[in-house]
Structures are given as structure tokens and as C-alpha cells.
Design a protein around this motif. Structure first.
Motif, PDB file in Angstrom:
ATOM      1  N   ALA A 149      -3.513  -5.564   7.623  1.00  0.00           N
ATOM      2  CA  ALA A 149      -3.433  -4.239   6.974  1.00  0.00           C
ATOM      3  C   ALA A 149      -3.215  -4.363   5.474  1.00  0.00           C
ATOM      4  O   ALA A 149      -2.495  -3.577   4.872  1.00  0.00           O
ATOM      5  N   GLY A 150      -3.836  -5.384   4.864  1.00  0.00           N
ATOM      6  CA  GLY A 150      -3.708  -5.566   3.430  1.00  0.00           C
ATOM      7  C   GLY A 150      -2.459  -6.302   3.000  1.00  0.00           C
ATOM      8  O   GLY A 150      -2.258  -6.545   1.813  1.00  0.00           O
TER       9      GLY A 150
ATOM     10  N   GLU B 282      -9.432  -5.463  15.247  1.00  0.00           N
ATOM     11  CA  GLU B 282     -10.470  -4.601  14.675  1.00  0.00           C
ATOM     12  C   GLU B 282      -9.927  -3.658  13.620  1.00  0.00           C
ATOM     13  O   GLU B 282     -10.601  -3.354  12.638  1.00  0.00           O
ATOM     14  N   ARG B 283      -8.691  -3.192  13.791  1.00  0.00           N
ATOM     15  CA  ARG B 283      -8.134  -2.202  12.862  1.00  0.00           C
ATOM     16  C   ARG B 283      -7.345  -2.848  11.719  1.00  0.00           C
ATOM     17  O   ARG B 283      -7.379  -2.365  10.592  1.00  0.00           O
ATOM     18  N   LEU B 284      -6.643  -3.925  12.016  1.00  0.00           N
ATOM     19  CA  LEU B 284      -5.742  -4.521  11.040  1.00  0.00           C
ATOM     20  C   LEU B 284      -6.356  -5.687  10.280  1.00  0.00           C
ATOM     21  O   LEU B 284      -5.814  -6.121   9.271  1.00  0.00           O
ATOM     22  N   GLY B 285      -7.488  -6.198  10.744  1.00  0.00           N
ATOM     23  CA  GLY B 285      -8.021  -7.430  10.189  1.00  0.00           C
ATOM     24  C   GLY B 285      -7.464  -8.597  10.976  1.00  0.00           C
ATOM     25  O   GLY B 285      -8.175  -9.325  11.665  1.00  0.00           O
ATOM     26  N   GLN B 286      -6.154  -8.756  10.922  1.00  0.00           N
ATOM     27  CA  GLN B 286      -5.432  -9.712  11.746  1.00  0.00           C
ATOM     28  C   GLN B 286      -4.161  -9.065  12.256  1.00  0.00           C
ATOM     29  O   GLN B 286      -3.543  -8.244  11.565  1.00  0.00           O
ATOM     30  N   ALA B 287      -3.763  -9.426  13.470  1.00  0.00           N
ATOM     31  CA  ALA B 287      -2.481  -9.011  14.033  1.00  0.00           C
ATOM     32  C   ALA B 287      -1.650 -10.268  14.255  1.00  0.00           C
ATOM     33  O   ALA B 287      -2.176 -11.382  14.313  1.00  0.00           O
TER      34      ALA B 287
ATOM     35  N   ALA C  97      -8.185   3.895  -4.067  1.00  0.00           N
ATOM     36  CA  ALA C  97      -8.120   2.465  -3.764  1.00  0.00           C
ATOM     37  C   ALA C  97      -7.484   2.281  -2.397  1.00  0.00           C
ATOM     38  O   ALA C  97      -6.515   2.967  -2.057  1.00  0.00           O
ATOM     39  N   GLY C  98      -8.029   1.350  -1.614  1.00  0.00           N
ATOM     40  CA  GLY C  98      -7.492   1.146  -0.277  1.00  0.00           C
ATOM     41  C   GLY C  98      -7.720  -0.255   0.222  1.00  0.00           C
ATOM     42  O   GLY C  98      -8.309  -1.108  -0.460  1.00  0.00           O
ATOM     43  N   VAL C  99      -7.219  -0.497   1.423  1.00  0.00           N
ATOM     44  CA  VAL C  99      -7.414  -1.765   2.137  1.00  0.00           C
ATOM     45  C   VAL C  99      -8.162  -1.446   3.421  1.00  0.00           C
ATOM     46  O   VAL C  99      -8.190  -0.296   3.873  1.00  0.00           O
ATOM     47  N   PRO C 100      -8.812  -2.436   4.047  1.00  0.00           N
ATOM     48  CA  PRO C 100      -9.671  -2.149   5.206  1.00  0.00           C
ATOM     49  C   PRO C 100      -9.053  -1.293   6.304  1.00  0.00           C
ATOM     50  O   PRO C 100      -9.713  -0.357   6.784  1.00  0.00           O
ATOM     51  N   PRO C 101      -7.796  -1.534   6.730  1.00  0.00           N
ATOM     52  CA  PRO C 101      -7.246  -0.690   7.802  1.00  0.00           C
ATOM     53  C   PRO C 101      -7.168   0.788   7.428  1.00  0.00           C
ATOM     54  O   PRO C 101      -7.358   1.658   8.281  1.00  0.00           O
ATOM     55  N   LEU C 102      -6.888   1.077   6.147  1.00  0.00           N
ATOM     56  CA  LEU C 102      -6.859   2.468   5.722  1.00  0.00           C
ATOM     57  C   LEU C 102      -8.257   3.078   5.781  1.00  0.00           C
ATOM     58  O   LEU C 102      -8.424   4.221   6.233  1.00  0.00           O
TER      59      LEU C 102
ATOM     60  N   GLY D 188      -7.636  -6.762  -0.490  1.00  0.00           N
ATOM     61  CA  GLY D 188      -6.706  -7.038   0.594  1.00  0.00           C
ATOM     62  C   GLY D 188      -7.381  -7.403   1.905  1.00  0.00           C
ATOM     63  O   GLY D 188      -6.746  -7.362   2.959  1.00  0.00           O
ATOM     64  N   GLY D 189      -8.647  -7.763   1.863  1.00  0.00           N
ATOM     65  CA  GLY D 189      -9.404  -8.096   3.069  1.00  0.00           C
ATOM     66  C   GLY D 189     -10.840  -7.617   2.918  1.00  0.00           C
ATOM     67  O   GLY D 189     -11.112  -6.645   2.202  1.00  0.00           O
ATOM     68  N   ALA D 190     -11.744  -8.294   3.592  1.00  0.00           N
ATOM     69  CA  ALA D 190     -13.159  -7.963   3.457  1.00  0.00           C
ATOM     70  C   ALA D 190     -13.544  -6.751   4.297  1.00  0.00           C
ATOM     71  O   ALA D 190     -13.012  -6.544   5.387  1.00  0.00           O
TER      72      ALA D 190
END
Length: 513
Positions: free
Chosen positions: A420-421, A450-455, A254-259, A283-285
Motif C-alpha cells: 500500500a505504498g 492484488e489490492r496492496l501490491g504485497q501483503a 498523487a497516490g499509490v497503487p492501492p489507492l 510507491g509501486g508500479a
């Protein structure tokens, strides 16, 4: 120990529900239940270990329903606390290991915790004023020792609605709020996920997400409901995940998009990637390019995009067979959840008409701990169309439903920053920045990354440009890494709305948030 040794099950939503501390009783006593650096324990062995930890907790003589917090890294104690505290008649309050003393102090005070179990290094960071007078501190080592001997407490006879846990989640304003979860919430969450992920006793789950999150905690509970084995991992680098998948023959991750972004950038030997049978995301699309990378890199793994909120655990999932044809969809309701899309008047929307996502059914939490005002905002009577009735979670998220019944995310009404979720409260960052003398106002925004979803972008209005460095220093000392701004900008003035308040909409538009 056989399941028949425990009290008869209760029926909720047509499903058998037992106290959450009975999960280990379902597994084959001889099969592995927990694996890790401390060795492997079978279901029979882990049940005894659980009983001993619960007995140790009960030995403190706390009243029923007292809150017990844990602030520890992943390991046997962290894995068993969600079951041990409820078995002892107590309420578990897991604290994110990444938090620092100010956030921990808030959670201890707000929950009224009577006990905090933490690693020695974490406990040493607490100031005397951070710990409420009634709260006793104990090292994780004490709990670990208790699990190796002593008298084991028998399975509890808790009722489905008895409070089992309080999970703290950030809101768009103010400090984190505690979501109250019952035995039925946790049990049915495990039942639901184990069912739609098709988990079996042969599955091995690598637990890389923090157990302080409902998503992370469910890694344990759903795998144990299915009779599988969990391997908790506090990884230092994404490569540690690859090594663990290989060495431990992991089937479920199980993970979130940044992982996932980090993992897809690594070199996965074909034989290692083939060990994974299912990947789950929340934790994010997931973006379309990331979905394509995951399907190419892990061709033998089913991909499950999911959407959830702590107030109702999990709401929707997209079956793997539909990921390629409907990559932007949130899917449809998980078992034991009823998901409605409603207009402001509570009526059900037409197909493709945007509306608010409302979650009904037995997965709905009991509200926010000691916060009637915020509970009343989010937990309201279910729409008339609900087959469950009762209280529902009005998410504040706008979605649409297509003719096939699949849901699509449209937008979020609140100001939460999702990085990052992690759900980050802008107010918490702003309060920390404004505590620096000379900072007149502060606004934290979420900007695309791009990596975190949002910063996090932090905007300051201050008396001197030199204060930027002082704010950076304070934030690093007071806030966890995932809440640190990517950039801090100094502005001479903030725009105002007609009421004289800061115009956050204008700021967001001007800075690409």
C-alpha cells in the motif's frame, strides 16, 4: 511579500536555489496557497502564518540544527512545519501519524529530538520511557495558537547544504533510518516536479498522502513552487476523495497503487472526474489493467507513473504521452537527476542489459543520520561515467535501459516488503513477534496481493499453536495497521543454509513470496 525581499539566490546544478522556507515568497500574494477546514489563506497570509510558527519554534532557544519532530494529522501546522523548522534554524523530523509509540520512541531517540509537537491523543499514548530526557512535548494546539498571533520570523539565510529535514524510512533490516535532506534537496525536488508535471498557479492539489513521506511532502512544495493551492486531506474512506475533488475543484492528485484500485471501484460522476488534470503514482508500479481503468475513468487527466527512493527523492517519470505505448516502463530521469544503469564493476550497461540503478546529482541526500555504516553501503562515489561525480545512491534495484533510454524495473535485491505504498522492514515485524514468550523464530515475507501490491505473511516457529493468537494481539498493539500480517502460519521447523542461518530464500519460494 516580494521575492526581492529575500537574499540573492544561489546556483546549484545551473538552477537558482533558495532556502526552502522561501517557497511561499514565489507565489502571487493575493492567490490562495492553502485551503482546508480552517479556511483559505493567500500566499501573503500564509507567509505571515509561517513566520509566526517559525518565531514560536525559535522561542524555545534551541541550538541551530536541533531536531524538532511532529506527530500530527494533516492541517495548517503539518503543512507549514517543513518550512517553519528550517526558517528557525532547526531540522524537521515528521513522524507518520499511523505509527505507534514504539516506532515513535525509536525516532525520537535516534534523531535526538529536542521537541515533539503532537496531537493530545497521540501524546497520551507515549510511555514515559518513550520520550528522551531532553525532548519536550507540546500539543499541536499550542502551535496552532502561535500561528494566529505573535512576532513573525523573517526568511532565513540558510546555505544550500544546510540540513533541513530528516525523513525516516524503513530498511530491509533493523529499525527505520533517518535520511538527511538539505535545503537544496527539498528546493530542487520542488523545482523538478513542478516542471515536469507542468504545474501552474491555477492548479489545486489534493494532498492525501502523509507528509512524513518525501512523496507526500513534495505535494506541498512543488505546488507552492508553481504558485498553486494545496488542500490537505486526512480521508476516512476513498469516497471522501471524490467529494473533495468535486467541492474543491481539484486538478492534481498523487497516490499509490492501492489507492488507485479503491478509487477506480467508485462511481465518479463524469463532471467530477473531468476536474482532474493530472494523476501521479509512486510507491509501486501500476498494472496494465489499472492503467487502462484510470485512463478510461479520467480521460482528461494526464497520468504520470514515477519511481523514487527517499535517499534521492525521485529518480524517474514516464511522460503521459508514452503511458499507453510503454505501460511497463519507469520512464527516464527527472530534471536535476542523472540515472545510470551499471554493472558490478561500475561500467555502464549496454541497452537491455540488466544492471543496478545508480542515482547521481544534487537530489542525492546527505546520507543516514548518525549511521556511517549504512550510509557507506548505500551512498558511494558515483560511477566514472557520471557527469556530476561526488556521492551517488546505489539503489540495489536491478533495471534495464532500452534503446530509447527508457528504464524498466527488473527486481529488488533487498527483502523490503512494499505494501500500500509503505516500505515495511521485515525485521521490525519479526522482532515484535519474537518478543512473545514461546516464539522461537519469526520470518516476515511479502506475498503478492492484488489490492496492496504485497501483503505480509508471518511465519512462526513456536512452542505451542496457541501462541498464534498472542502474537496477533501483540502485533495489533505494537505495530501500525499497514504492518499487520494478512496471515500467520505456524511451522515445525525452518530450513537452514550451510551457515546454520534461516534459509529465507527457501521459505520465500515455498510460500510464494
Amino acid at each position: 511579500m516580494e521575492l526581492s525581499d529575500s537574499p540573492p539566490p544561489m546556483l546549484v546544478d545551473g538552477a537558482e536555489v533558495r532556502p526552502v522556507d522561501h517557497l511561499l515568497l514565489r507565489g502571487d500574494p493575493a492567490r490562495p496557497a492553502l485551503d482546508g477546514r480552517s479556511g483559505t489563506q493567500s500566499y501573503a497570509e500564509l507567509e505571515v502564518t509561517l513566520g509566526r510558527l517559525a518565531g514560536w519554534l525559535a522561542g524555545f532557544g534551541l541550538e541551530k540544527g536541533a531536531r524538532v519532530a511532529s506527530w500530527i494529522a494533516k492541517g495548517p501546522v503539518a503543512a507549514l512545519m517543513p518550512l517553519a523548522a528550517p526558517r528557525a534554524g532547526l531540522v524537521h523530523v515528521p513522524v507518520n501519524p499511523l505509527l505507534k509509540h514504539a516506532q515513535v520512541a525509536h525516532i525520537l531517540a535516534d534523531s535526538g529530538a529536542s521537541l515533539l509537537i503532537g496531537t493530545a491523543s497521540r501524546l497520551s499514548t507515549l510511555h514515559p520511557s518513550d520520550v528522551p530526557q531532553q525532548c519536550r512535548l507540546h500539543r499541536e494546539d499550542d502551535a496552532a495558537c502561535a500561528m494566529s498571533g505573535g512576532e513573525a520570523l523573517s526568511p532565513s539565510r540558510a546555505e544550500p547544504d544546510d540540513l533541513a529535514a530528516i525523513l525516516y524510512t524503513s530498511g530491509s533490516t533493523g529499525r527505520p533510518k533517518g535520511v538527511m535532506l538539505s535545503h537544496a534537496n527539498l528546493w530542487l525536488g520542488a523545482v523538478s516536479v513542478a516542471h515536469y508535471l507542468n504545474l501552474t498557479p491555477h492548479d489545486r492539489t489534493l494532498c492525501v498522502l502523509p507528509f512524513s513521506f518525501d512523496y507526500g511532502q513534495n505535494q506541498l512544495l512543488s505546488t507552492w513552487f508553481a504558485g498553486g493551492c494545496v488542500y490537505p486531506l486526512d480521508y476516512l474512506t476513498p469516497r471522501d476523495v471524490v467529494k473533495s475533488v468535486d467541492r474543491r475543484d481539484i486538478t492534481t492528485l498523487a497516490g499509490v497503487p492501492p489507492l488507485w484500485v479503491q478509487l477506480t471501484e467508485l462511481d465518479w460522476p463524469q463532471e467530477v472526474a473531468a476536474k482532474l488534470k493530472r494523476l501521479t503514482n509512486s510507491g509501486g508500479a501500476l498494472t496494465r489493467p489499472l492503467v487502462a481503468k484510470l485512463r478510461t475513468l479520467f480521460p482528461k487527466a494526464d497520468l504520470y507513473p514515477m519511481y523514487g527512493l527517499t535517499e534521492a527523492f525521485r529518480s524517474t517519470f514516464l511522460p503521459p504521452a508514452l503511458v499507453e505505448s510503454h505501460p511497463d516502463s519507469m520512464g527516464s530521469a527527472i530534471p536535476h537527476a542523472e540515472i545510470l544503469v551499471v554493472r558490478p564493476d561500475g561500467s555502464i550497461t549496454d541497452d537491455d542489459e540488466p544492471g543496478e540503478l545508480v542515482h547521481c546529482g544534487p537530489l542525492v541526500a546527505q546520507g543516514y543520520w548518525r549511521d556511517e555504516a549504512r550510509t557507506a553501503e548505500r551512498f558511494r562515489p558515483a560511477p566514472k561515467a557520471s557527469r556530476y561525480g561526488g556521492m551517488a545512491v546505489w539503489s540495489g534495484d536491478t533495471v534495464r535501459r532500452d534503446a530509447q533510454g527508457l528504464l524498466y524495473f527488473v527486481g529488488r535485491d533487498d527483502a523490503m516488503i512494499k505494501s500500500a505504498g509503505n516500505r515495511i522492514s521485515p525485521t521490525e515485524i519479526e522482532e515484535a513477534a519474537a518478543a512473545v514468550e514461546g516464539v522461537a523464530e519469526a520470518v516476515a515475507l511479502g506475498v503478492k496481493d492484488e489490492r496492496l501490491g504485497q501483503a505480509v505473511l508471518l511465519l512462526l516457529r513456536a512452542t505451542s499453536p496457541e501462541l498464534k493468537a498472542e502474537v496477533e494481539t501483540r502485533l495489533k498493539a505494537e505495530l501500525p495497521n499497514f504492518m499487520q500480517p494478512r496471515e500467520i502460519l505456524m511451522l515445525p521447523e525452518f530450513p537452514r543454509n550451510p551457515n546454520g542461518k534461516i534459509d529465507r530464500v527457501a521459505l520465500a519460494k515455498a510460500h510464494g513470496a
